[in-house]
Enzyme design. Structure first.
Site, short mmCIF file in Angstrom:
data_model
loop_
_atom_site.label_atom_id
_atom_site.label_comp_id
_atom_site.label_asym_id
_atom_site.label_seq_id
_atom_site.Cartn_x
_atom_site.Cartn_y
_atom_site.Cartn_z
N CYS A 62 -24.63 -44.31 -140.52
CA CYS A 62 -23.96 -44.05 -141.80
C CYS A 62 -24.47 -42.75 -142.42
CB CYS A 62 -24.19 -45.22 -142.76
SG CYS A 62 -25.92 -45.59 -143.12
N THR A 63 -25.78 -42.49 -142.30
CA THR A 63 -26.33 -41.28 -142.91
C THR A 63 -25.95 -40.03 -142.12
OG1 THR A 63 -28.43 -41.82 -141.80
CG2 THR A 63 -28.24 -42.37 -144.13
N THR A 65 -37.12 -42.53 -139.94
CA THR A 65 -35.72 -42.16 -139.73
C THR A 65 -35.62 -41.14 -138.60
OG1 THR A 65 -33.73 -41.20 -140.72
CG2 THR A 65 -35.84 -40.38 -141.53
N ARG A 109 -36.34 -46.65 -148.78
CA ARG A 109 -35.44 -47.74 -149.16
C ARG A 109 -35.71 -48.09 -150.62
NH1 ARG A 109 -34.60 -50.87 -144.31
NH2 ARG A 109 -34.09 -49.36 -142.66
#
Length: 338
Positions: A154-155, A212, A235
């Site tokens: 998604c990112t 990430t 988060r």
């Protein structure tokens, strides 16, 4: 009509199904089957009622162990081994691989051996797949012979269209990224054991740094950006919508108005429906259920010394990505038929 199956019916799997019916693509795509280990009653209930996206308007029923949505009947399986699924008998064109656990070519080929023609992974994958696609940027690379494809993350879908626009107009030397991501189901409601010690902590009580691989994901889509980006991620205690703080150093000298104009034009042109632009004073919940991959917040654009640009991007990390799964699968079929 494309015949698809969903393997893994969690947040993304359910969002894909709901997005199909809400996007108007139901005339092109038919969900034939769902494979999920959960009980059928829970599958039906969580399709109908969703804390994040609200109640699904079509009535969802469990009839003889199968899901019924209006006139559509969707078979439900509870098979842990993908190789044993009846994809050949069901004439499945594409499997949406949404378990989050099957991420390499060999594992995905179990679906192919079971009779599916192609697999689209709803997650960053190993490098041995046929392609990693960010729809709108590189879906034109899809070929008829591609059988296992990743839809990236998604990112990655959020940030790559923006980097692509900036690079084409101004040239991008380097960049740094902070992802401010909503909590996910790999975190704990209250403190509990996890291999990642930070993720042992209650998701609703802390801002939690996590690993990430976003920078490497950018390189896979835009190979000429290799080693130009680094990223960190935290988060935060929200259940949906993600913000990305993107800083880039450009080759050309720019100002805020120029950067915003270029991004707004791209949002209304080449990336229409994928990239958005807003100059309203909005907050994260305003982007919940937004089908676009990325929305540039023009009020937060900053330029330092003419070449260092900071942007704030928003995305619904569930709904936007689910809509891109639909788009990419249609592009896969189009490539196969060309």
């Amino acid at each position: 009509m494309i015949r698809v199956a969903i393997n893994g019916y969690g947040r993304i799997g359910r969002s894909i199904l709901r997005a199909l019916y809400e996007s108007g693509k139901r005339q092109q795509i038919q969900i034939v089957a769902i494979n999920e280990l959960a009980k059928p009653e829970a599958i039906i209930h969580l399709t109908q009622y969703d804390t994040t996206h609200g109640r699904f308007q079509p009535r969802v029923k469990l009839v003889d162990g199968q899901m019924q949505i209006g006139d559509d009947t969707i078979k439900i399986f509870h098979e842990p081994d993908p190789a044993k699924l009846p994809w050949r008998e069901l004439d499945i064109d594409i499997v949406y691989e949404a378990t989050g656990a099957i991420l390499d070519r060999q594992s995905c080929e179990a679906h192919i051996h079971a009779g599916a023609k192609q697999v689209l992974i709803s997650h960053p994958s190993s490098a041995d797949v046929d392609g990693t696609i960010v729809y709108g940027v590189n879906h034109d690379l899809l070929r008829a012979e591609h059988t296992v494809v990743s839809n990236a993350s998604c990112t990655t879908n959020c940030i790559v269209p923006v980097i692509d626009v900036l690079d084409k107009h101004f040239g991008v030397k380097s960049g740094a990224i902070t992802t401010i991501h909503s909590a996910m189901n790999d975190q704990q409601v209250i403190d509990a054991y996890h291999d990642d010690l930070r993720r042992t902590r209650a998701a609703g009580q802390s801002i939690i740094p996590v690993d990430t691989k976003l920078a490497r994901g950018i390189e896979r889509i835009l190979p000429h950006m290799k080693d130009k980006f680094e990223a960190i991620s935290v988060r935060v205690p929200t259940i949906n919508v993600t913000a990305i703080d993107l800083s880039v150093t450009l080759d050309k000298t720019v100002d805020i108005a120029t950067v915003n104009q270029v991004l707004e034009l791209a949002a209304n042109g080449r990336f229409n429906g994928i990239l958005g632009y807003t100059d309203e004073p909005l907050v994260s919940c305003d982007f919940n259920h937004d089908p676009r991959s990325s929305i540039v917040d023009g009020t937060q654009t900053r330029v330092s010394a003419g070449q260092l640009v900071k942007l704030l991007l928003w995305c619904d990390n569930e709904w936007g990505f689910a809509n891109r799964m639909l788009d990419t699968s249609l592009a896969m079929i189009a490539a196969k038929q060309s």
